[in-house]
Design a protein around this motif. Sequence first.
Motif, PDB file in Angstrom:
ATOM      1  N   GLY B  38       4.938  -8.178   4.650  1.00  0.00           N
ATOM      2  CA  GLY B  38       4.047  -8.595   5.827  1.00  0.00           C
ATOM      3  C   GLY B  38       3.047  -9.100   4.986  1.00  0.00           C
ATOM      4  N   VAL B  39       1.961 -10.023   5.771  1.00  0.00           N
ATOM      5  CA  VAL B  39       0.890 -10.374   5.040  1.00  0.00           C
ATOM      6  C   VAL B  39      -0.328 -10.304   6.167  1.00  0.00           C
ATOM      7  CG1 VAL B  39      -0.261 -12.018   3.538  1.00  0.00           C
ATOM      8  CG2 VAL B  39       2.053 -12.114   3.528  1.00  0.00           C
ATOM      9  N   PHE B  40      -1.390  -9.701   5.853  1.00  0.00           N
ATOM     10  CA  PHE B  40      -2.336  -9.697   6.626  1.00  0.00           C
ATOM     11  C   PHE B  40      -3.442 -10.801   6.666  1.00  0.00           C
ATOM     12  CE2 PHE B  40      -2.130  -5.128   5.668  1.00  0.00           C
ATOM     13  CZ  PHE B  40      -1.359  -4.680   6.775  1.00  0.00           C
ATOM     14  N   THR B  41      -3.953 -11.140   7.644  1.00  0.00           N
ATOM     15  CA  THR B  41      -4.883 -12.205   7.519  1.00  0.00           C
ATOM     16  C   THR B  41      -5.855 -12.389   6.344  1.00  0.00           C
ATOM     17  OG1 THR B  41      -4.725 -12.650   9.802  1.00  0.00           O
ATOM     18  CG2 THR B  41      -6.666 -13.724   8.882  1.00  0.00           C
ATOM     19  N   ALA B 101      -2.376  -2.004   0.043  1.00  0.00           N
ATOM     20  CA  ALA B 101      -2.443  -1.599   1.553  1.00  0.00           C
ATOM     21  C   ALA B 101      -3.268  -2.417   2.396  1.00  0.00           C
ATOM     22  CB  ALA B 101      -2.775  -0.172   1.547  1.00  0.00           C
ATOM     23  N   ASP B 102      -4.313  -3.287   1.548  1.00  0.00           N
ATOM     24  CA  ASP B 102      -5.206  -4.070   2.572  1.00  0.00           C
ATOM     25  C   ASP B 102      -4.636  -5.342   2.629  1.00  0.00           C
ATOM     26  OD1 ASP B 102      -5.847  -4.437  -0.106  1.00  0.00           O
ATOM     27  OD2 ASP B 102      -7.860  -4.053   0.144  1.00  0.00           O
ATOM     28  N   THR B 105       2.289  -5.460   4.021  1.00  0.00           N
ATOM     29  CA  THR B 105       3.013  -4.238   3.929  1.00  0.00           C
ATOM     30  C   THR B 105       4.262  -4.566   3.512  1.00  0.00           C
ATOM     31  OG1 THR B 105       3.774  -5.044   6.135  1.00  0.00           O
ATOM     32  CG2 THR B 105       1.944  -3.625   6.339  1.00  0.00           C
ATOM     33  N   VAL B 106       5.022  -3.398   3.104  1.00  0.00           N
ATOM     34  CA  VAL B 106       6.550  -3.527   2.737  1.00  0.00           C
ATOM     35  C   VAL B 106       7.385  -2.521   3.625  1.00  0.00           C
ATOM     36  CG1 VAL B 106       8.005  -3.159   0.656  1.00  0.00           C
ATOM     37  CG2 VAL B 106       5.625  -3.768   0.441  1.00  0.00           C
TER      38      VAL B 106
END
Lengths: 986, 194
Positions: B38-41, B101-102, B105-106
């Motif tokens: 997952g990728v954060f903005t 982590a910033d 996610t995995v």
Amino acid sequence: MTASARLPAGGRIDREQPLSFVLDHRLLTGYAGDTLASALLAQGIRLVGRSFKYHRPRGLLAAGVEEPNGLLTLGEGGRRTPNVPATVVELHEGLFCQRQNGWPSVDFDLMAATSWLAPLLGAGFYYKTFMGPRRGSWMFYEPFIRRAAGLGRADHLPDPDRYETRHAFTDVLVIGAGPAGLAAARAASRAGCRVTLVEQDFLLGGSLLSAAIGSADDILRATLEADVAAMPNVEVLRRTTALGVYDGDTVALVERHDHARPDPSKGEAREVVITLRARAIVHATGAIERSLVFGDNDRPGVMLAGAVRTYLNRYAVAVGRQAVIATNNDSAWSTALDLAGAGVGVTLLDERIEAGNGLADAARRAGVDVRHEVRLCRALGRRAVQGVEFARRGGAIERRACDVVGISGGWSPTLHLTSHTGSKPTFDVGLDGFVPGPFAPGHYGAGAIMGTRSLARSLAEGHAVGDAAARHVGAAASAGSAPAPTEEAPTGHAASPPDRAPGRGKAFVDFQNDVTTRDIELAHEEGYHSVEHLKRFTTLGMGTDQGKTSNVDAARHMAALRGIDMAAAGTTTYRPPYTPVSVGALAGRSKGTHFRATRRTPMHDWHLMNGAVMIEAGPWLRPWYYRWAGRAVGSAYVEEMRLVRTGVGISDVSSLGKIDVRGPDAALFLDRVYVNAFAKLPVGKARYGVMLNDDATVLDDGTTARFDDNTFFMTTTTAQAAEVMSWLEFLLQTAWPELRVQVVSVTDRWAGMSVAGPKAREAIALALPGVDLSSEALPYMGVREFDLDGTPVRILRLSFSGELAYEIYVPADKGTSMWTHLLEQAAPLGMRPYGLEALASLRIEKGHVAGLELDHRNTLDDLGLGAMASKSKAFIGRELAGREALKKPGRWSLVGLELLEPTAKLRGGAILFSRHDALEGHGRGYITSVTWSTEHHKLIALALYEDGRMHEGEEILCAYPLKNEIVRARIVSPMFVDPSGERVRA
Amino acid sequence: MLKALSALTTPLNGRDGADGRRRLRLSELRGWHVVQLGVFTGGHAALATAVRTAVGFELPVSPTEATVLDAAIVFRIAADQYWVVTPDPSLVTTLALAVPADAGTVTPLSESRTRLVIEGPDSRTVLSRLVALDLHPGVFSIGHFAQAGVHHVGGLLYRAAADRYEFFALRTYAVSIWEVLADAALPIGYDASF
């Protein structure tokens, strides 16, 4: 029955393939290429049924889907299919059929006595007559009326056939394989498009199929078919009807395989419903011939002129030896000429002063007796037409003997499908009919549907719109040149509005529903002027044919009565399906075990092999109870509860929703989602949380555990799992995209099992000896994750039952292994599985809310959870929680109930009243959940009751009207066991 | 030692089609792993770099075309989510350690899906009875994938070869989907194995 009407040669039938079929238990024969209708006519069978209301003898009117009279019941037993037009049934070996609506038989129908009552049975008769003497009387009369009048009967036996559904996609869909459709498919495919050509008939060619074998039109048809067949990018679907056009250019098709006698045991489908999505659609659906309205125009042998020609040329059936053809347009002249060519004596009556295109000369050369400016007044005969009366306007009535009457009142474009798209039909005065209104982008029309009667123009139009459709979907290749006929048949339309002559006898407009001109006049007299009201009052245009031959004539008649023009009269609204479709086809394979997908937990097979009785819970199949505890649920669940309250049990909780909430802002996110605080939840701890909808009603509850700073493991109720997941995704994508959080459903990844009871710790210790389960190491609401020989295991010390309990999660593929390991190792403690009924009952005793209470109508306060809401942070639903309506006195709130009558029952859904209330209306609340309490040895319940908590200790009444029961109960605390929580913290 | 079990445990026998032939092969592919990234903005570049550095492949841009590298397949299943499907179990750990982590996610998901394989010249025919997708070779080419509903249940359909499709079904629905798949294949005929 009369002598065979089959001609010695000609037709598109295969005389080398005779086929046997059964009509009313009589063995008959036809040929491959016949329809049931043509085979019956070839055998000289004119009488095909009795009319709907008056039981008048009826013969075939048409040769296609528009047939209103020739409805037969096909098949036997579970395959019995009533009301199928014989004109659309492709003859096949062994076909079994029966004529309908006659008693004791269609040939000798005593119900024909109904005709004597005809003067009483006009439109609206039943509605008006059978309303009394009291309200609801109609319900008494209706079965008798339906038995006397009507169509065929379906059977209640299961249908043994298989039906299929499938999806299809295409660039250009061409509906109709007449000359325009073939030309369109040819052009679009040459331009490089994927083309799907749909034809309801089993042969391609449309109107060209009615041309004589070897004629110029016949050669043209063969050429066009060969052109299309040669294109690898054209899929041709014969025997396939476009039922409806829907949004997004999605078209429902039904493909019939009856002719092939499909074997369901081999998976062969009788019918296939195809959901086809097209990028462009060419409507080439042709036109339907209208009848003429005159006295006794329903006598067997009175047929549409086009149908007479079709039976002659396509099926080699001369439906009479002496014909009268009556028309208001040129098309029927082709019938007259072809009949004359086949040796039939023909009189042609044309309402017009003259016909076009040199037809008169051709008719004279063929020996046709042509009469202009005359109109039919009446058909003679009863069970078969024996002659006609006709007259000039104001002239004397003349008679002519005949055994077939071909009538043509003009042509109505088949615009049903275009109407489905919202294209409102418009009236074309020149055509004397309705044509499609403006098309939506990507839709095109060509040929007779557009009012075009010229073959050359139809071909040109088809080619042009095929090319245009190809351009619409981005094709670049050339479509080449349009096909052209070698000679133009004299089919100029030149219609004039039919002119009804006075004459005796009933003049039918809608044959299928027995609606006459007099019924329309009656509707007008009673104020039903709109075509929609006319339809409802008279039933005109209803039934299996949906008025395909009658709608325009009816509108014309009503327009004349109202003194308005046809454009103002309009049409009724055409809706799918275009022709009847069986429910089996719509259902496809979605029946029985394939009705819907079911969801199985990882331990499903173990449950089945170990005495579980399963129950559906939403899509899930869950153990309801186990046979070790009893043979019936009523006793078994109590035994299972007792096990959990006194020893230890294990329950499969894999169906709980499980969501991985991960990221640096995960705690903040949960803090906003839940009403209570999560930001400071320590690693290694879990917390019960409640989340609200943004209108402040409770959405769901569950427990969320923190396994490291950024990783949370949320559980939801089974029922709301998907909704909560969607809600979290919605919030992250729209409200807080800046949060560094990802949510992933892991419901399917983890197998879950709850070990509950006073001996739960001992049981797990036996199975997992290396794990410190002490309250110091794993306190209530503590969680741990550890590795067991390479398998991650999560233990959460939570309790749904109110006892000491642990939830254990392992990857789904290890679920059964862990489950059996626990049971085997804890066997000395007597641990056994317990099912959903016991699980749900234990929670009732503990006073935990679940799906029955979390119904999106209740607030935190209603459920006694108001104290959980944080006052120091924002959360979803907080702002609207203060609404006046949510705070006002008298709202329901959660209470417990205990039964005061030992021999009575509490029932879920019972309506609650105070002892002083009148027992009527909606009462003061209702029971949500009921169980037997192993702690209190009585039935207890959770309920919602007005200001419930203020009434603790009161005796109330529980009314269950469905069983006429009223029992006494007392309002108590909803927490029936261990209110101080000592057990869960043991 | 806990023993792993597939969701599909009851053997399914093959069946002749209406014409006596078996033109399909239905099977379950086992021994693979899937991890969701997952990728954060704002974290896309960092995530892509981390993945490139750790495992040597680029995250795909296309939401419909899978990237295949050695035996691994990468699907962009949403604007901010990827699946890495691999037979190598260590790749899951490698990615978990590599992704900052910033940035993203995995999440391991290996046990959550059952990978069904539909092979044979009539695979497209049988799938047309199950999914509302245009599987014409010119539209759904080799390497193409899409989120699809089979029996009203979501899953990922991947065209692995000319006549081979793979459907990643939710594990808890796998038996039901397997049954409806076999039923759809009835007139065609199939061999089955898992």
